[in-house]
Every structure is written in C-alpha cells, then in structure tokens.
Design an enzyme around this catalytic site. Structure first.
Site, mmCIF file in Angstrom:
data_model
loop_
_atom_site.group_PDB
_atom_site.id
_atom_site.type_symbol
_atom_site.label_atom_id
_atom_site.label_comp_id
_atom_site.label_asym_id
_atom_site.label_seq_id
_atom_site.Cartn_x
_atom_site.Cartn_y
_atom_site.Cartn_z
ATOM 1 N N ASP A 52 9.371 -49.096 -48.094
ATOM 2 C CA ASP A 52 10.611 -48.595 -48.703
ATOM 3 C C ASP A 52 11.767 -49.609 -48.772
ATOM 4 O O ASP A 52 12.020 -50.321 -47.799
ATOM 5 C CB ASP A 52 11.181 -47.425 -47.898
ATOM 6 C CG ASP A 52 10.156 -46.431 -47.441
ATOM 7 O OD1 ASP A 52 9.010 -46.502 -47.879
ATOM 8 O OD2 ASP A 52 10.518 -45.569 -46.626
ATOM 9 N N GLN A 68 11.577 -51.900 -45.445
ATOM 10 C CA GLN A 68 10.644 -51.634 -44.359
ATOM 11 C C GLN A 68 9.625 -52.763 -44.323
ATOM 12 O O GLN A 68 8.985 -53.070 -45.337
ATOM 13 C CB GLN A 68 9.941 -50.288 -44.593
ATOM 14 C CG GLN A 68 10.830 -49.088 -44.340
ATOM 15 C CD GLN A 68 11.120 -48.923 -42.866
ATOM 16 O OE1 GLN A 68 10.273 -48.469 -42.114
ATOM 17 N NE2 GLN A 68 12.309 -49.299 -42.433
ATOM 18 N N ARG A 176 14.146 -37.533 -40.883
ATOM 19 C CA ARG A 176 14.373 -38.968 -41.113
ATOM 20 C C ARG A 176 15.058 -39.278 -42.449
ATOM 21 O O ARG A 176 15.216 -38.428 -43.303
ATOM 22 C CB ARG A 176 13.077 -39.759 -41.003
ATOM 23 C CG ARG A 176 11.939 -39.301 -41.864
ATOM 24 C CD ARG A 176 10.690 -40.117 -41.507
ATOM 25 N NE ARG A 176 9.566 -39.774 -42.366
ATOM 26 C CZ ARG A 176 8.667 -38.837 -42.085
ATOM 27 N NH1 ARG A 176 8.750 -38.163 -40.963
ATOM 28 N NH2 ARG A 176 7.674 -38.584 -42.927
HETATM 29 N N1 DQQ Z 1 8.665 -44.669 -44.859
HETATM 30 C C1 DQQ Z 1 8.694 -43.292 -45.252
HETATM 31 C C2 DQQ Z 1 9.961 -42.811 -44.655
HETATM 32 C C3 DQQ Z 1 10.018 -43.516 -43.356
HETATM 33 C C4 DQQ Z 1 9.498 -44.859 -43.717
HETATM 34 C C5 DQQ Z 1 8.626 -43.121 -46.741
HETATM 35 C C6 DQQ Z 1 8.709 -45.556 -42.643
HETATM 36 O O1 DQQ Z 1 10.001 -41.415 -44.505
HETATM 37 O O2 DQQ Z 1 11.324 -43.582 -42.804
HETATM 38 O O3 DQQ Z 1 7.754 -44.026 -47.351
HETATM 39 O O4 DQQ Z 1 8.346 -46.830 -43.084
#
Ligand code: DQQ
Length: 568
Positions: A52, A68, A176
């Site tokens: 993300d 991420q 989250r």
């Molecule tokens: N990726 C998800 C999110 C989370 C993240 C969505 C973790 O919900 O916070 O792709 O890498």
C-alpha cells in the site's frame, strides 16, 4: 534491519541528472540481471516487497510517497516498515531510508498503513496502524523530528501512543488504516479508521473526534457501514468539487463539494458519493456498497489500497494505488522484488455527479518521446494493424474510435439487449460481436501468440446504446503458472453522440487503460514470456463484423524515469 544509505551529494547530483533520463527499454537491473517485468515509469522499491501507498503529501517543494515495505525480502514480512521516497515532479523518485519502523510497544510488530494530515501551521503528522506487543492493531501518531527538513527524514512517535485501540465490538486484528483527518465547522478534528464487526460481515468506517489531534474519542456511530462487505481496509474520505476538476483540501465542506468514501475490500477499491455534514455528523451516500460487480470502482482491474491527497502546489487531488503481483512467490524471490504503484492519478467528480474521473498526472507526459500518429483510418472487420516506430513495451497511446454514424446502420437493430451473463462473456476478446471487439493488442508477440487485448464492444442498453470496456489477459503470457484475468465494465458512453477514447500506458508488465477520457480505468498486471523488450509489438485491431473508424491515434515511446535507482 537493512537500511538504505542516504547521501546528500548523491541526491543533488541525481536531481541535476534527472532531465537526462534515458530512452532505454532495458530488461536488466542495476546488477545486470535479466528483469523483463521491471517497470520504467511506474514507482517501485529499489528491491524487495512493496504494497500500500501510505501518507502521500506535498511538503516544502517535495512530493513524498511512503509505502508498505519489507526491506529484507520480496514477500510480505512479519515486520513491515514505511519505505520513503521523494520527488519534485511525481515522475523521478529518490529512495530515502525507511521513515517509520517498529520501535515502540505500540508498533513493535509492524507499522502498517496510515495517512498524513497537514495541520493548520503547515506541519504534517502521521496516523498509522501499529501492531503492538500483543499483535493488536492500534492507531499510532508520529511527527517530523525536524519540520524544517523538506525531506522529512526522521519521525518521532508521540508519548501518548497508541492514540486509539480497537473498540469492544471489533476484533483486535480488524481495526486499521486511519485516513487523513479533517476539521469540522466546529474546529474539531475527525478521522475514520477501517474496521469489521466481530462475528459478522459488517465493514465499518469508525469515526473519531479530537480537539488537539492527540486525544481521540470514538463517536457513537460509524460514519458509514455495510452489512455485506467484510473488513474495510484503507478507507479514504474526501471532498470533491461539483464545479470542476480542481481539487479541494480535505477539510473543505460547503455547497460546492460532495464527499467520496472509498473502502478497499474483496480485492477492489470501491466508493460511494454522498453529502456530509460535520454538524449532524451524517454522511448520506447516494448508493450503497453492494459487494457485487455493481460497485463503483477506482479500477476494474488490479489496483488496491489506494490513498488520495490534496496537492496544494497544483490544487488537485491525486490518488495512488498498489498494483499487486499475480506471479508466484517463488518467482518474486527470483526477481528480487514484488509490488508496483499505479501511476499517480488526478481524481475528480465527473460532470454527471455520479462517478469519479481519473487521469494520469500531467507530469507523466514529460516522458513522452518518439511519436507516431494516424488519423481517419477505417479499420475493416478482421483487421490487425501494427503500430510500429515506437517502443511497444514502454509506451503511451491515445486512440479514439468514431462510430457516430451507427444509428444509420440497419443492422444495428440486431444488437441484442445485453444481460449480465452476456456482459461478462463480452469481456473476452474472443467473443465476436457486430461493433466490437475493437481496440489495442498490447505487449504482443509477432505471431500474436501472446498479447493483452484492451478493447470496446457496443451493446444495447434500454432504449439506447452503451460501450463495454475490457482488458483480456487470457493470452497475456505463454507461462502457465500465473493468474490471467478478464476484466470489464460498462462505460457511460453513447457511441451515437460521442467518440470512444482509450489511453493505455504500457510499461513492460503493467498496462493501465483509461477509457472515455477517464470515466473508467482497468489495470492489468501481465508477465509475457516472448513479447518482452524489443520483441514486444503493439497492434490496433477490429474483430467485430462491422468496420470502425479510428478518428485519431497517437502513440509515444516513453523515456525511462529515475525511480529509486539511487539505493544500494
Ligand atoms: N495492508 C492492508 C492494510 C494494512 C496493510 C491493505 C498491511 O489493511 O494496514 O492492503 O500492509
């Protein structure tokens, strides 16, 4: 943890060299390894895993993209950090050291997705998901250590972390991805966090209030929920202008805006448009999330967990999304990286007020190089015409088809009313119709054994006509160990009155296709075996029984952008 060394001199030299970015469509990485799927103008980490986009923002002359990242391996890791890159033009990127990484009890097991908010004094602050000592998902706050640093390299975590914990009706692993916060008319801050309800399929955007941005109080009811979607990941909530394409800052709320709520679930980024009042704290959506093919989506292909931000430099709203791999994890390990960002897209409300429009940011056009064009060309039934003279594996194509004489065709009445099943079948390029399939064959081999078809088909809808836009990956690769999908959606175009336009950005293993000037987007992630690099071809085709006219076609080779190649 492996870190990326940042060197100020290198940074300056690289910025000076950026305009010289090369034309090469190389299939090798910096170490000389054969890399046919590495992209040339889509954002990627220098190596290892990316998913993300996080906290995109514009600050003191620089665009920042956090993401991420597993800095240690090309797969999703037990310990995730925020990778960090900066750019002055949204095209060329310098990779810095990870900005936010596990360090405190509230995020010691990972720093997952979150968003940036620019406070009224101009300073950015991050709210993100921490996986705490018990692997519970909590909301963590971080601020720049030195707000005078335009590169925002170091972040400090607030003493009061975590600032939010999962409410009792939510599982500890179902809470989250806080959004960018906004201020209501009373000056209080609001933010939503994605969640699911315990033991149910209910997805929610839980609303929080704060007076000082540090202490957050849960509002009694979610801003929006749906009984049938499951967990909402990476929600987004922002205003869009009803009067034009310009973007507005996230706290703007008056009669000239409407609001968009986006939720990521089921592999897609789905959205609703509605009216929001901070006085009543009610977001009244014009439609519901359906968890079916009827949902409005940012992208009808592969794009997930997007995040939008307001670009104060150019008064526009820009959205980033993650294009995930469809290759096996073993192959990701061999190539040493996984995950690509979609191009940054300008996003605004369409004239109908019912759908969002998206278009690659204008800066991408600066990569356009060698160009070929053709105008007013009739494409007879069965034609396949090569568009030569450009680098077909690294290209930008804009084509418009003109069918405006359609209603004078006596056979047009043979077009049958399309039901849902026929519509789905129509997504396949092998199903022959009267008008369509016609469009492009991208990343194609000489003999067409490999190709991805991006095409249109005219259908009958009610008393009028409409157009289906599709991307068919079924022949995209002779490799058999990868997922090949066939995507489609109905474009709101009446071909009797409007040309049918398509823009495709082809980048080795990604094809982003914008139909109807941005009304619908389909992204395909593909892995050709022979149609790679110089062996790749581009064709325009018409497989329908009737001829169609290309009113214009322009195609450009794209230069290679400098993307995180500074990292070691
Ligand atoms: N990726 C998800 C999110 C989370 C993240 C969505 C973790 O919900 O916070 O792709 O890498």
């Amino acid at each position: 943890m492996e870190t990326v060394k940042y060197n100020e001199t290198f940074f300056l030299i690289t910025l000076i060299l950026l305009p010289l970015s090369s034309m090469e469509a190389s299939s090798c990485d910096d170490y000389g390894n054969f890399q046919p799927y590495r992209t040339s103008f889509h954002f990627q980490a220098h190596k290892n895993w990316l998913n993300d986009p996080n906290g995109p923002l514009y600050y003191k002359g620089f665009y920042h993209l956090f993401y991420q990242h597993n800095p240690l391996a090309p797969y999703f890791g037990d310990i995730m950090v925020w990778g960090h890159s900066v750019s002055q033009d949204l095209v060329n990127w310098i990779q810095l050291e990870p900005a936010i990484y596990p360090s405190d009890p509230s995020d010691i097991n990972s720093c997952w997705s979150g968003s940036a908010t620019i406070l009224p004094d101009g300073k950015p602050v991050m709210l993100y998901t921490g996986s705490d000592t018990n692997k519970h998902q909590v909301t963590v706050l971080a601020e720049p250590k030195d707000a005078s640093d335009p590169l925002l390299r170091e972040w400090v975590k607030a003493k009061g972390n975590p600032v939010m914990v999962p409410p009792s009706n939510v599982p500890v692993d179902g809470f989250r991805d806080p959004t960018t916060a906004w201020q209501g008319q009373d000056g209080r801050w609001r933010v939503i966090v994605g969640a699911e309800e315990k033991d149910s399929e209910k997805g929610m955007a839980i609303l929080y209030h704060s007076d000082d941005f540090y202490q957050w109080i849960k509002y009694p009811v979610p801003l929006l929920e749906s009984q049938i979607t499951g967990m909402w990941e990476c929600p987004d909530f922002f205003p869009v202008s009803v009067t034009g394409r310009e973007g507005v800052d996230t706290s703007v709320n008056n009669s000239s805006v409407r609001h968009v709520l986006k939720a990521s679930y089921g592999g897609s980024d789905c959205y609703v448009i509605g009216s929001y009042s901070s006085e009543t704290e009610i977001f009244s959506a014009d439609s519901e999330f359906t968890n079916t093919a009827d949902d409005l989506k940012y992208d009808y292909g592969t794009l997930y967990a997007s995040k939008a931000f307001f670009d104060s430099a150019k008064n526009r709203r820009i959205s980033w999304g993650w294009i995930m791999e469809k290759d096996s994890s073993e192959d990701d390990i061999v190539k040493g990286w996984a995950g690509i960002m979609g191009l940054p897209r300008e996003i605004w409300l369409g004239r109908s007020g019912k759908k969002l429009m998206q278009w690659p940011v204008e800066e991408i056009n600066n990569l356009r190089a060698r160009n070929v064009s053709l105008y007013n060309k009739k494409l007879e039934s069965g034609s396949v015409l090569e568009i030569s003279g450009i680098t077909a594996s690294q290209a930008d194509i804009e084509v418009a088809f003109d069918l405006r004489g359609l209603e004078n065709d006596p056979e047009i009445s043979d077009l049958e009313e399309v039901d849902q099943a026929a519509l789905l079948a129509g997504y396949s390029a092998s199903v022959r119709g009267i008008y369509g399939p016609f469009g492009l064959l991208a990343l194609a081999s000489n003999d067409l054994a490999e190709h991805t078809a991006i095409f249109f088909r005219v259908i009958r809808r009610g008393n009028g006509y409409s157009v289906v836009m599709s991307s068919d990956e079924s022949k995209s690769s002779l490799r058999d160990n990868i997922e090949k999908a066939t995507y489609g959606t109905v474009l709101d175009i009446d071909p009797r009155h409007e040309k049918i336009s398509l823009r495709c950005l082809i980048d080795h293993s990604v094809i982003e296709s914008f139909g109807g000037e941005g009304r619908s987007v389909i992204t395909s992630r593909v892995y050709p075996k022979i149609a790679i690099g110089e062996e790749s071809r581009l064709y325009v085709f018409n497989h329908g029984t009737k001829g169609v006219t290309i009113s214009s076609l322009e195609a450009w080779s794209m230069r290679k952008a400098q993307i995180n190649s500074n990292a070691t």
